[in-house]
Scaffold this active site. Structure first.
Site, PDB file in Angstrom:
ATOM      1  N   THR A 123      48.281  -7.219 -13.047  1.00 12.73           N
ATOM      2  CA  THR A 123      47.680  -5.925 -12.726  1.00 12.73           C
ATOM      3  C   THR A 123      46.347  -6.180 -12.029  1.00 12.73           C
ATOM      4  OG1 THR A 123      46.294  -5.596 -14.708  1.00 12.73           O
ATOM      5  CG2 THR A 123      48.651  -5.141 -14.930  1.00 12.73           C
ATOM      6  N   CYS A 124      45.607  -5.107 -11.758  1.00 19.78           N
ATOM      7  CA  CYS A 124      44.289  -5.300 -11.147  1.00 19.78           C
ATOM      8  C   CYS A 124      43.269  -5.802 -12.155  1.00 19.78           C
ATOM      9  CB  CYS A 124      43.797  -4.005 -10.504  1.00 19.78           C
ATOM     10  SG  CYS A 124      43.554  -2.650 -11.664  1.00 19.78           S
ATOM     11  N   ASN A 125      43.644  -5.832 -13.440  1.00 19.93           N
ATOM     12  CA  ASN A 125      42.737  -6.331 -14.478  1.00 19.93           C
ATOM     13  C   ASN A 125      43.086  -7.713 -15.002  1.00 19.93           C
ATOM     14  OD1 ASN A 125      41.124  -4.060 -14.584  1.00 19.93           O
ATOM     15  ND2 ASN A 125      42.378  -3.050 -16.124  1.00 19.93           N
ATOM     16  N   HIS A 127      47.874  -9.850 -29.314  1.00 22.25           N
ATOM     17  CA  HIS A 127      47.274  -9.634 -27.992  1.00 22.25           C
ATOM     18  C   HIS A 127      48.195  -8.789 -27.118  1.00 22.25           C
ATOM     19  CE1 HIS A 127      45.066 -10.365 -24.305  1.00 22.25           C
ATOM     20  NE2 HIS A 127      46.177 -10.800 -23.740  1.00 22.25           N
ATOM     21  N   GLN A 182      47.878   3.403 -17.785  1.00 21.94           N
ATOM     22  CA  GLN A 182      48.722   2.793 -16.754  1.00 21.94           C
ATOM     23  C   GLN A 182      49.334   1.462 -17.189  1.00 21.94           C
ATOM     24  OE1 GLN A 182      45.624   4.263 -15.805  1.00 21.94           O
ATOM     25  NE2 GLN A 182      46.972   6.004 -15.445  1.00 21.94           N
ATOM     26  N   GLY A 236      51.311   3.730  -3.257  1.00 19.48           N
ATOM     27  CA  GLY A 236      52.022   3.181  -4.408  1.00 19.48           C
ATOM     28  C   GLY A 236      51.640   3.918  -5.689  1.00 19.48           C
TER      29      GLY A 236
END
Length: 367
Positions: free
Chosen positions: A49-51, A99, A116, A191
């Site tokens: 993801t973006c994280n 986790h 998300q 997207g």
């Protein structure tokens, strides 16, 4: 056999490194096959993801498994393992389970409670299924994680309390511009993140324009939010007309250069432009942030704010309830559902755990 969760995330790595580790769908598929081709790795799932970019793997032994996973991640990032190692997080056994559940619940996100990540985990699991890299261990574990994420959202109130990354970024915009109602906003990218951005902007009353490499996608998204679609060739003109520019494409490099923005600003020297770059790798040339009257909010800025405790807060009771649920689910034996999730056989849908799960190991493999 051992379970490992290894990767980099916003908690440990700077955005510049996360950019190098970023994977699109093709990259993830390739990484999955590299992982299970290693002698010590039997199953694998990659959440990108973006994280974060994290690998969940069933391995023969933690030491050899971690070495193999680290090599695959470093190879993709174009660095040696020694460069990547200081930024890696490693969870083993029950800690890996805890986790994964915390990630599914949104408790480990840059914006705590954001919804998300559950969809992103679902997509990562589906891709691993399609590539045949999850089997007897990761099939049920991924399904449990998805159930935990859904329970946290439906039972703790964190879903109502936790804003999205887009909402937090737009809060930063409104700190500078005031309310977005009536302001022209350009979304580049159609997207899932682009759809969320366009929807959130529309809800705040902005006049939304959508630009995408695929014109049909831009038209569909613009139609859903009551906006309009723009031709990608008209990007310079659209930038010049916008008060807010939000980019979130899957491009491998910048799609918005300083030259385009500089030319757009010449005709509006007194009218500022706020640029939100929520892509990884970043869509916006770093030089854009140095232009007069242009303010850039990107993942690096949001990361710094999150680390400083300046991000959006989730209600303490919702956060405590979510953490308690994750802890209880981690301690619960696999295969046993909580009372709140049990249904009579007549009301149950299709079994979540396949009766004959895909095993990525070739026939006759003794592992």
């Amino acid at each position: 056999m051992s379970l490992l969760a290894v990767g980099v995330s916003h908690r440990t790595a700077p955005v510049a490194l996360l950019e190098r580790c970023a994977m699109d769908t093709g990259d993830v598929a390739a990484a999955l096959h590299r992982l299970v081709a290693a002698d010590s790795v039997h199953e694998a799932l990659v959440l990108a993801t973006c994280n974060r970019v994290e690998v969940l793997a069933e391995v023969d032994g933690c030491h050899d498994g971690m070495a193999e996973v680290s090599r695959v991640l470093a190879r993709h990032a174009g660095v040696v393992v020694e460069e990547l190692s200081p930024y890696l997080t490693v969870h083993r056994g029950d800690r890996a389970v805890a986790h994964l559940f915390a990630v599914a619940a949104g408790l480990d996100s840059m914006v705590v409670g954001e919804p998300q990540v559950l969809g992103q985990l679902r997509a990562a699991y589906a891709l691993a299924q399609g590539e045949g890299t999850v089997g007897r261990v990761l099939h049920p574990l991924a399904q449990r994680a998805l159930r935990v994420g859904k329970r946290v959202r439906s039972e703790t109130g964190i879903d109502r309390a936790g804003p999205s990354l887009v909402a937090v970024a737009l809060d930063r915009v409104e700190d500078r511009t005031g309310p977005l109602r009536g302001r022209p906003a350009l979304v580049v990218g159609a997207g899932s993140m682009g759809a969320l951005a366009a929807t959130t902007l529309a809800r705040r009353g902005a006049a939304v324009t959508v630009s995408s490499r695929t014109t049909a996608s831009a038209r569909r998204l613009a139609g859903r939010v009551g906006g309009r679609a723009a031709d990608p060739a008209d990007l310079p003109r659209e930038v010049a007309a916008a008060d807010v520019l939000l980019t979130c494409t899957g491009a491998p490099g910048p799609v918005l250069g300083a030259g385009v923005v500089s030319r757009a600003m010449r005709g509006r020297p007194e009218r500022p432009l706020v640029v939100l770059d929520l892509a990884l790798p970043r869509d916006v040339d770093p030089a854009v942030g140095a232009l007069p009257a242009v303010h850039v909010v990107d993942l690096a800025l949001l990361q710094r704010e999150a680390r400083a405790g300046g991000g959006a807060a989730v209600a303490a009771d919702a956060l405590a309830a979510a953490r308690a649920l994750v802890e209880a689910e981690t301690a619960r034996p696999a295969g046993r559902r909580p009372d709140s999730d049990r249904r009579s056989p007549a009301r149950q849908g299709p079994a979540l755990v396949p009766s004959r799960p895909t095993d990525p190991r070739p026939p006759g493999d003794p592992r």
